[in-house]
Every structure is written in C-alpha cells, then in structure tokens.
Design a protein around this motif. Structure first.
Motif, PDB file in Angstrom:
ATOM      1  N   ILE A   6     -15.183  -6.527  21.397  1.00 44.51           N
ATOM      2  CA  ILE A   6     -15.611  -7.815  20.867  1.00 44.51           C
ATOM      3  C   ILE A   6     -14.371  -8.568  20.423  1.00 44.51           C
ATOM      4  O   ILE A   6     -13.536  -8.028  19.705  1.00 44.51           O
ATOM      5  CB  ILE A   6     -16.558  -7.622  19.659  1.00 44.51           C
ATOM      6  CG1 ILE A   6     -17.770  -6.800  20.058  1.00 44.51           C
ATOM      7  CG2 ILE A   6     -16.972  -8.967  19.085  1.00 44.51           C
ATOM      8  CD1 ILE A   6     -18.622  -6.353  18.890  1.00 44.51           C
ATOM      9  N   SER A   7     -14.269  -9.816  20.838  1.00 41.50           N
ATOM     10  CA  SER A   7     -13.160 -10.644  20.362  1.00 41.50           C
ATOM     11  C   SER A   7     -13.708 -11.687  19.395  1.00 41.50           C
ATOM     12  O   SER A   7     -14.772 -12.255  19.601  1.00 41.50           O
ATOM     13  CB  SER A   7     -12.429 -11.321  21.526  1.00 41.50           C
ATOM     14  OG  SER A   7     -13.228 -12.326  22.108  1.00 41.50           O
ATOM     15  N   LEU A   8     -12.977 -11.899  18.316  1.00 43.15           N
ATOM     16  CA  LEU A   8     -13.282 -12.961  17.360  1.00 43.15           C
ATOM     17  C   LEU A   8     -12.131 -13.945  17.433  1.00 43.15           C
ATOM     18  O   LEU A   8     -11.000 -13.607  17.085  1.00 43.15           O
ATOM     19  CB  LEU A   8     -13.386 -12.403  15.935  1.00 43.15           C
ATOM     20  CG  LEU A   8     -14.523 -11.461  15.635  1.00 43.15           C
ATOM     21  CD1 LEU A   8     -14.408 -10.905  14.222  1.00 43.15           C
ATOM     22  CD2 LEU A   8     -15.842 -12.169  15.800  1.00 43.15           C
ATOM     23  N   THR A   9     -12.412 -15.134  17.912  1.00 45.43           N
ATOM     24  CA  THR A   9     -11.349 -16.112  18.100  1.00 45.43           C
ATOM     25  C   THR A   9     -11.733 -17.446  17.485  1.00 45.43           C
ATOM     26  O   THR A   9     -12.880 -17.682  17.120  1.00 45.43           O
ATOM     27  CB  THR A   9     -11.049 -16.326  19.599  1.00 45.43           C
ATOM     28  OG1 THR A   9     -12.230 -16.814  20.237  1.00 45.43           O
ATOM     29  CG2 THR A   9     -10.606 -15.042  20.269  1.00 45.43           C
ATOM     30  N   GLY A  10     -10.755 -18.324  17.401  1.00 43.89           N
ATOM     31  CA  GLY A  10     -10.972 -19.676  16.915  1.00 43.89           C
ATOM     32  C   GLY A  10     -10.569 -20.677  17.970  1.00 43.89           C
ATOM     33  O   GLY A  10     -10.285 -20.319  19.116  1.00 43.89           O
ATOM     34  N   TYR A  11     -10.568 -21.940  17.567  1.00 41.11           N
ATOM     35  CA  TYR A  11     -10.242 -23.047  18.466  1.00 41.11           C
ATOM     36  C   TYR A  11     -11.176 -23.027  19.663  1.00 41.11           C
ATOM     37  O   TYR A  11     -12.380 -23.115  19.498  1.00 41.11           O
ATOM     38  CB  TYR A  11      -8.768 -23.024  18.867  1.00 41.11           C
ATOM     39  CG  TYR A  11      -7.837 -23.106  17.683  1.00 41.11           C
ATOM     40  CD1 TYR A  11      -7.624 -24.310  17.024  1.00 41.11           C
ATOM     41  CD2 TYR A  11      -7.186 -21.970  17.211  1.00 41.11           C
ATOM     42  CE1 TYR A  11      -6.782 -24.384  15.921  1.00 41.11           C
ATOM     43  CE2 TYR A  11      -6.347 -22.040  16.112  1.00 41.11           C
ATOM     44  CZ  TYR A  11      -6.142 -23.244  15.473  1.00 41.11           C
ATOM     45  OH  TYR A  11      -5.315 -23.306  14.383  1.00 41.11           O
ATOM     46  N   ASP A  12     -10.660 -22.833  20.879  1.00 44.53           N
ATOM     47  CA  ASP A  12     -11.526 -22.781  22.063  1.00 44.53           C
ATOM     48  C   ASP A  12     -11.644 -21.357  22.613  1.00 44.53           C
ATOM     49  O   ASP A  12     -12.196 -21.146  23.675  1.00 44.53           O
ATOM     50  CB  ASP A  12     -11.011 -23.722  23.151  1.00 44.53           C
ATOM     51  CG  ASP A  12      -9.683 -23.283  23.745  1.00 44.53           C
ATOM     52  OD1 ASP A  12      -9.053 -22.347  23.192  1.00 44.53           O
ATOM     53  OD2 ASP A  12      -9.255 -23.859  24.755  1.00 44.53           O
ATOM     54  N   GLY A  13     -11.132 -20.389  21.891  1.00 44.51           N
ATOM     55  CA  GLY A  13     -11.200 -19.000  22.315  1.00 44.51           C
ATOM     56  C   GLY A  13      -9.959 -18.515  23.025  1.00 44.51           C
ATOM     57  O   GLY A  13      -9.637 -17.343  22.983  1.00 44.51           O
ATOM     58  N   GLY A  14      -9.276 -19.422  23.693  1.00 51.54           N
ATOM     59  CA  GLY A  14      -8.037 -19.068  24.381  1.00 51.54           C
ATOM     60  C   GLY A  14      -8.235 -17.995  25.446  1.00 51.54           C
ATOM     61  O   GLY A  14      -9.324 -17.770  25.945  1.00 51.54           O
ATOM     62  N   LYS A  15      -7.151 -17.328  25.769  1.00 52.87           N
ATOM     63  CA  LYS A  15      -7.170 -16.295  26.811  1.00 52.87           C
ATOM     64  C   LYS A  15      -8.036 -15.107  26.423  1.00 52.87           C
ATOM     65  O   LYS A  15      -8.654 -14.483  27.282  1.00 52.87           O
ATOM     66  CB  LYS A  15      -5.751 -15.812  27.109  1.00 52.87           C
ATOM     67  CG  LYS A  15      -4.887 -16.834  27.786  1.00 52.87           C
ATOM     68  CD  LYS A  15      -3.493 -16.277  28.045  1.00 52.87           C
ATOM     69  CE  LYS A  15      -2.590 -17.319  28.667  1.00 52.87           C
ATOM     70  NZ  LYS A  15      -1.245 -16.783  28.891  1.00 52.87           N
ATOM     71  N   ALA A  16      -8.082 -14.788  25.148  1.00 53.24           N
ATOM     72  CA  ALA A  16      -8.861 -13.620  24.697  1.00 53.24           C
ATOM     73  C   ALA A  16     -10.340 -13.788  25.019  1.00 53.24           C
ATOM     74  O   ALA A  16     -11.008 -12.836  25.428  1.00 53.24           O
ATOM     75  CB  ALA A  16      -8.679 -13.403  23.197  1.00 53.24           C
ATOM     76  N   VAL A  22     -12.732  -8.035  27.585  1.00 48.74           N
ATOM     77  CA  VAL A  22     -13.611  -8.310  26.451  1.00 48.74           C
ATOM     78  C   VAL A  22     -15.055  -8.359  26.931  1.00 48.74           C
ATOM     79  O   VAL A  22     -15.385  -9.105  27.852  1.00 48.74           O
ATOM     80  CB  VAL A  22     -13.221  -9.636  25.764  1.00 48.74           C
ATOM     81  CG1 VAL A  22     -14.191  -9.981  24.661  1.00 48.74           C
ATOM     82  CG2 VAL A  22     -11.804  -9.559  25.230  1.00 48.74           C
ATOM     83  N   ASP A  23     -15.911  -7.557  26.289  1.00 46.76           N
ATOM     84  CA  ASP A  23     -17.331  -7.554  26.652  1.00 46.76           C
ATOM     85  C   ASP A  23     -18.098  -8.686  25.972  1.00 46.76           C
ATOM     86  O   ASP A  23     -18.978  -9.296  26.566  1.00 46.76           O
ATOM     87  CB  ASP A  23     -17.971  -6.214  26.271  1.00 46.76           C
ATOM     88  CG  ASP A  23     -17.377  -5.059  27.047  1.00 46.76           C
ATOM     89  OD1 ASP A  23     -17.257  -5.170  28.282  1.00 46.76           O
ATOM     90  OD2 ASP A  23     -17.014  -4.048  26.415  1.00 46.76           O
ATOM     91  N   TYR A  24     -17.781  -8.933  24.710  1.00 50.04           N
ATOM     92  CA  TYR A  24     -18.460  -9.972  23.928  1.00 50.04           C
ATOM     93  C   TYR A  24     -17.408 -10.801  23.216  1.00 50.04           C
ATOM     94  O   TYR A  24     -16.518 -10.255  22.572  1.00 50.04           O
ATOM     95  CB  TYR A  24     -19.405  -9.357  22.887  1.00 50.04           C
ATOM     96  CG  TYR A  24     -20.433  -8.451  23.497  1.00 50.04           C
ATOM     97  CD1 TYR A  24     -21.588  -8.964  24.056  1.00 50.04           C
ATOM     98  CD2 TYR A  24     -20.234  -7.075  23.527  1.00 50.04           C
ATOM     99  CE1 TYR A  24     -22.537  -8.123  24.627  1.00 50.04           C
ATOM    100  CE2 TYR A  24     -21.168  -6.230  24.092  1.00 50.04           C
ATOM    101  CZ  TYR A  24     -22.315  -6.766  24.644  1.00 50.04           C
ATOM    102  OH  TYR A  24     -23.240  -5.930  25.207  1.00 50.04           O
ATOM    103  N   SER A  25     -17.532 -12.101  23.326  1.00 48.99           N
ATOM    104  CA  SER A  25     -16.577 -12.991  22.682  1.00 48.99           C
ATOM    105  C   SER A  25     -17.315 -13.915  21.725  1.00 48.99           C
ATOM    106  O   SER A  25     -18.266 -14.595  22.102  1.00 48.99           O
ATOM    107  CB  SER A  25     -15.831 -13.814  23.731  1.00 48.99           C
ATOM    108  OG  SER A  25     -14.866 -14.611  23.113  1.00 48.99           O
ATOM    109  N   ILE A  26     -16.875 -13.917  20.483  1.00 47.44           N
ATOM    110  CA  ILE A  26     -17.442 -14.795  19.469  1.00 47.44           C
ATOM    111  C   ILE A  26     -16.362 -15.809  19.123  1.00 47.44           C
ATOM    112  O   ILE A  26     -15.313 -15.450  18.583  1.00 47.44           O
ATOM    113  CB  ILE A  26     -17.889 -13.999  18.231  1.00 47.44           C
ATOM    114  CG1 ILE A  26     -18.943 -12.972  18.649  1.00 47.44           C
ATOM    115  CG2 ILE A  26     -18.419 -14.939  17.151  1.00 47.44           C
ATOM    116  CD1 ILE A  26     -19.286 -11.964  17.580  1.00 47.44           C
ATOM    117  N   VAL A  27     -16.623 -17.064  19.469  1.00 44.15           N
ATOM    118  CA  VAL A  27     -15.640 -18.126  19.293  1.00 44.15           C
ATOM    119  C   VAL A  27     -16.108 -19.068  18.186  1.00 44.15           C
ATOM    120  O   VAL A  27     -17.222 -19.589  18.233  1.00 44.15           O
ATOM    121  CB  VAL A  27     -15.439 -18.926  20.594  1.00 44.15           C
ATOM    122  CG1 VAL A  27     -14.400 -20.022  20.403  1.00 44.15           C
ATOM    123  CG2 VAL A  27     -15.037 -18.006  21.737  1.00 44.15           C
ATOM    124  N   VAL A  28     -15.254 -19.266  17.204  1.00 48.51           N
ATOM    125  CA  VAL A  28     -15.508 -20.257  16.164  1.00 48.51           C
ATOM    126  C   VAL A  28     -14.825 -21.538  16.632  1.00 48.51           C
ATOM    127  O   VAL A  28     -13.605 -21.661  16.568  1.00 48.51           O
ATOM    128  CB  VAL A  28     -14.951 -19.801  14.800  1.00 48.51           C
ATOM    129  CG1 VAL A  28     -15.208 -20.871  13.744  1.00 48.51           C
ATOM    130  CG2 VAL A  28     -15.542 -18.465  14.400  1.00 48.51           C
TER     131      VAL A  28
END
Length: 58
Positions: A6-16, A22-28
């Motif tokens: 699981i990735s926790l990212t900000g902005y637009d999520g970027g490369k991650a 990454v199976d699940y991406s949670i983007v703020v």
C-alpha cells in the motif's frame, strides 16, 4: 513474499501511485503538506485498526 503493498502519497501520487509494485494506492490530492500529513495519519490508524481486528480473529 506475497504481501500486499500500500502506498500513501500526496499531491497527485507521483511515480509511487503508478508503480506496478504497489497493489493499493491511497492518494491525498492536495498541495498543502499539513493536510496531506493529517490525512495520511488518519489512513494509517484506520489501516492498523483493520489489521489488528483481522489478527485478533485468528
């Protein structure tokens, strides 16, 4: 090892957020760093609660 990622990212999520590793991406979606951190902390605690609940059932 077959564990979900699981990735926790900000902005637009970027490369991650788009990584095949990454199976699940949670983007703020925000440009405001304190908002991103607050949202990520909330998600982190919610995920821990789910994990602990699942482990307690075993």
């Amino acid at each position: 090892q077959g564990l979900p990622t699981i990735s926790l990212t900000g902005y637009d999520g970027g490369k991650a957020a788009r990584s095949p590793a990454v199976d699940y991406s949670i983007v703020v979606v925000s440009d405001h760093v304190p908002r991103i951190q607050e949202a990520q902390a909330t998600v982190y605690h919610a995920l821990l609660e789910v994990i602990f609940t699942c482990l307690a059932r075993k």
